[in-house]
Motif scaffolding. Structure first.
Motif, mmCIF file in Angstrom:
data_model
loop_
_atom_site.group_PDB
_atom_site.id
_atom_site.type_symbol
_atom_site.label_atom_id
_atom_site.label_comp_id
_atom_site.label_asym_id
_atom_site.label_seq_id
_atom_site.Cartn_x
_atom_site.Cartn_y
_atom_site.Cartn_z
ATOM 1 N N ASP A 69 35.193 38.606 42.656
ATOM 2 C CA ASP A 69 34.282 37.610 42.119
ATOM 3 C C ASP A 69 34.708 36.199 42.511
ATOM 4 N N ALA A 70 36.000 35.930 42.382
ATOM 5 C CA ALA A 70 36.464 34.559 42.564
ATOM 6 C C ALA A 70 36.580 34.186 44.033
ATOM 7 N N ARG A 75 45.318 54.714 30.996
ATOM 8 C CA ARG A 75 44.004 54.052 30.920
ATOM 9 C C ARG A 75 44.158 52.542 31.062
ATOM 10 N N LEU A 76 45.172 51.998 30.380
ATOM 11 C CA LEU A 76 45.395 50.546 30.451
ATOM 12 C C LEU A 76 45.604 50.121 31.895
ATOM 13 N N LEU A 96 29.707 39.483 44.208
ATOM 14 C CA LEU A 96 29.117 40.039 42.989
ATOM 15 C C LEU A 96 27.954 39.221 42.452
ATOM 16 N N PHE A 153 42.258 50.424 33.985
ATOM 17 C CA PHE A 153 41.251 49.382 33.748
ATOM 18 C C PHE A 153 41.778 48.005 34.105
ATOM 19 N N PHE A 154 43.081 47.814 33.938
ATOM 20 C CA PHE A 154 43.687 46.534 34.309
ATOM 21 C C PHE A 154 43.505 46.300 35.806
ATOM 22 N N LEU A 161 34.583 33.913 34.813
ATOM 23 C CA LEU A 161 35.144 34.798 35.826
ATOM 24 C C LEU A 161 35.022 36.247 35.355
ATOM 25 N N PHE A 162 34.618 37.126 36.261
ATOM 26 C CA PHE A 162 34.456 38.538 35.944
ATOM 27 C C PHE A 162 35.780 39.146 35.513
ATOM 28 N N ILE A 199 41.343 44.968 26.772
ATOM 29 C CA ILE A 199 42.053 46.235 26.971
ATOM 30 C C ILE A 199 43.520 46.106 26.570
ATOM 31 N N LEU A 203 38.017 43.303 40.393
ATOM 32 C CA LEU A 203 36.734 42.638 40.173
ATOM 33 C C LEU A 203 36.894 41.134 40.151
ATOM 34 N N MET A 204 37.967 40.688 39.492
ATOM 35 C CA MET A 204 38.226 39.260 39.361
ATOM 36 C C MET A 204 38.420 38.637 40.745
ATOM 37 N N LEU A 260 41.337 47.688 37.761
ATOM 38 C CA LEU A 260 39.908 47.518 38.043
ATOM 39 C C LEU A 260 39.470 46.076 37.772
ATOM 40 N N SER A 261 39.934 45.528 36.635
ATOM 41 C CA SER A 261 39.558 44.159 36.285
ATOM 42 C C SER A 261 40.099 43.175 37.297
ATOM 43 N N ILE A 262 41.356 43.386 37.702
ATOM 44 C CA ILE A 262 41.973 42.456 38.660
ATOM 45 C C ILE A 262 41.191 42.472 39.977
#
Lengths: 303, 159
Positions: free
Chosen positions: A35-36, A20-21, A41, A24-25, B70-71, B79, A31-32, A27-29
């Motif tokens: 976004d950046a 899971r870590l 987004l 989601f890690f 930042l998203f 997490i 998205l980041m 996924l966040s990267i």
């Protein structure tokens, strides 16, 4: 849904915590990065921020109630004293105002004589600060009007004393203002005394600005007023930005270290004015003037 | 311990989000504990089959939306802390109060450090040591969990 807790659930169902870590890690990267770097987004963020807006209103309601109650019970003597002060100030300033009108007329006349573009009068919108930024190391505030009221990103924000910052993000019913003291904001300035142009940056850590990249022998003194130069097309000209607090001329460094304090109450007032005029981008002539064009060898001679 | 309903978890997280959204300012903003992470850690340690790393990620994304930064930066910080809480969850419930406070403090510090690293990557500047004040206020708030009826450990360890 009453789900009884299983005290002997030794075997966790589903993927392991590590899986899971990682999921989601990643996924966040992603998205980041999106976004950046790609700015896809913005609409998603606006949508969700609008959903959070009622929660923010609920969260700020106790403070608003407190302010309302204390304002209601502020004594009559306070009000009378304040009224007296305001009357005095009004009388004093009305004299200056009369002089100002004369000066303005004279100025307009002289400008028309010189065929200089008349100075524009900028339309403004009153906004109220609803939140100080949530990150203590970023100087941003939220105000209560947004794209529904005609606010656009990039517009300048001022108060009675000078420039506060710039609108950086617009939501339907609120917008985010980056202060001039934020590290990411640069503002073109002019020294009022001698017309020297430069760029000021927010310091980020405390409520100051600094003016980098100026040589050590630059003609700036402590106490100088910095105003907007107006050549960027975002900020109207001749608005106060900051006062020079002190200037260090280090013999080891080719640059002077100039520290300024903002003129506007970046951390004091609750009402601000957003200048809603669209940023006047200066027209750049793309076609080179005819006189510079290189004469063709085969062109007929004109003599 | 009484059985936990999933609505309790989300109510707690909603309250934490409201506390976070209060108009904090000045010194209060600097010492504001990370309510959401504290509530997350509480439920992660108490009932890890109802509140998991996914919940932590979702709350982190909400915080990022509210903060306008930042998203995903808070999501990653949460997490990582949630993973460490879940992996050692069985041991944490057997800790005595000092061990538990130390462990939670460590998790708060790790979450803040991860956030700091992400902020530095995205062009922020190094804040002073005051940055970690919110971890200290957070662990002071955690004492409420230790000394009240909502504690996560069994009764006999708290002798």
């Amino acid at each position: 849904m009453a789900q009884p807790q299983q005290p002997t659930a030794f075997f966790v169902r589903g993927p392991s915590p590590f899986a899971r870590l990682i999921f989601f890690f990643a996924l966040s990267i992603v998205l980041m990065a999106v976004d950046a770097r790609l700015h896809y987004l913005t609409e998603v963020r606006q949508g969700f921020a609008t959903m959070l807006y009622p929660l923010e209103v609920v969260a700020s309601s106790p403070i608003r109630l407190y302010r309302y109650v204390t304002g209601y019970f502020s004594g009559q003597t306070t009000l009378m004293r304040e009224n007296g002060q305001l009357h005095l100030q009004l009388t004093r300033e009305s004299v200056e105002l009369q002089q100002l009108i004369t000066t303005q007329n004279e100025n307009a006349h002289l400008r028309s004589l010189l065929e200089v573009r008349q100075k524009l009068h900028y339309p403004t919108k009153l906004a109220e600060i609803t939140h100080i930024g949530r990150d203590p190391f970023v100087h941003k505030v939220d105000v209560n009007i947004g794209s529904q009221q005609g606010v656009m990103a990039g517009q300048a924000v001022v108060d009675g004393a000078g420039v506060i910052g710039q609108v950086t993000r617009v939501y339907p019913f609120s917008s985010e203002i980056t202060m001039i003291t934020d590290k990411s904001l640069a503002i073109p300035i002019q020294v009022e005394r001698n017309g020297l142009r430069a760029i000021a940056f927010g310091h980020g850590r405390d409520e100051t600005l600094y003016v980098p990249y100026l040589p050590a022998n630059v003609d700036i003194r402590a106490g100088d007023k910095l105003i907007t130069s107006g050549i960027d097309g975002t900020y109207p000209e001749n608005l106060a930005i900051a006062n020079v607090k002190h200037i260090d001329r280090d013999p080891d460094s080719p640059f002077a270290r100039i520290v300024c304090t903002p003129a506007a109450g970046t951390d004091r007032y609750r009402q601000v004015l957003i200048i809603t005029a669209p940023p006047a981008v200066p027209q750049i002539e793309t076609e080179p003037p005819a006189t510079i064009r290189k004469p063709s060898r085969h062109a007929p001679r004109q003599d | 311990m009484r059985p936990v309903r999933i609505s309790q978890i989300y109510l707690g997280l909603l309250l934490a989000l409201l506390l976070y959204l209060l108009p904090w300012g000045g010194f209060g903003l600097l010492v504001r504990p990370d309510f959401i992470l504290l509530v997350l850690l509480y439920w992660l340690i108490r009932s890890p089959h109802l509140c998991n790393i996914g919940t932590a990620w979702m709350m982190g994304m909400l915080v990022d939306l509210a903060e306008g930064g930042l998203f995903g930066q808070h999501a990653i910080a949460y997490i990582v802390a949630a993973f460490l809480a879940v992996v050692y969850q069985r041991r944490v419930t057997l800790f005595n109060r000092w061990q538990q406070a130390g462990y939670v403090f460590g998790l708060l510090l790790i979450a803040q450090t991860v956030l700091l690293i992400l902020k530095l990557f995205s062009g922020g500047e190094l804040p002073g040591l005051a940055y970690y004040l919110s971890s200290i206020s957070g662990i002071l708030l955690w004492q409420l969990v230790i000394y009240s009826k909502i504690k996560v450990t069994g009764d006999k360890e708290l002798g």
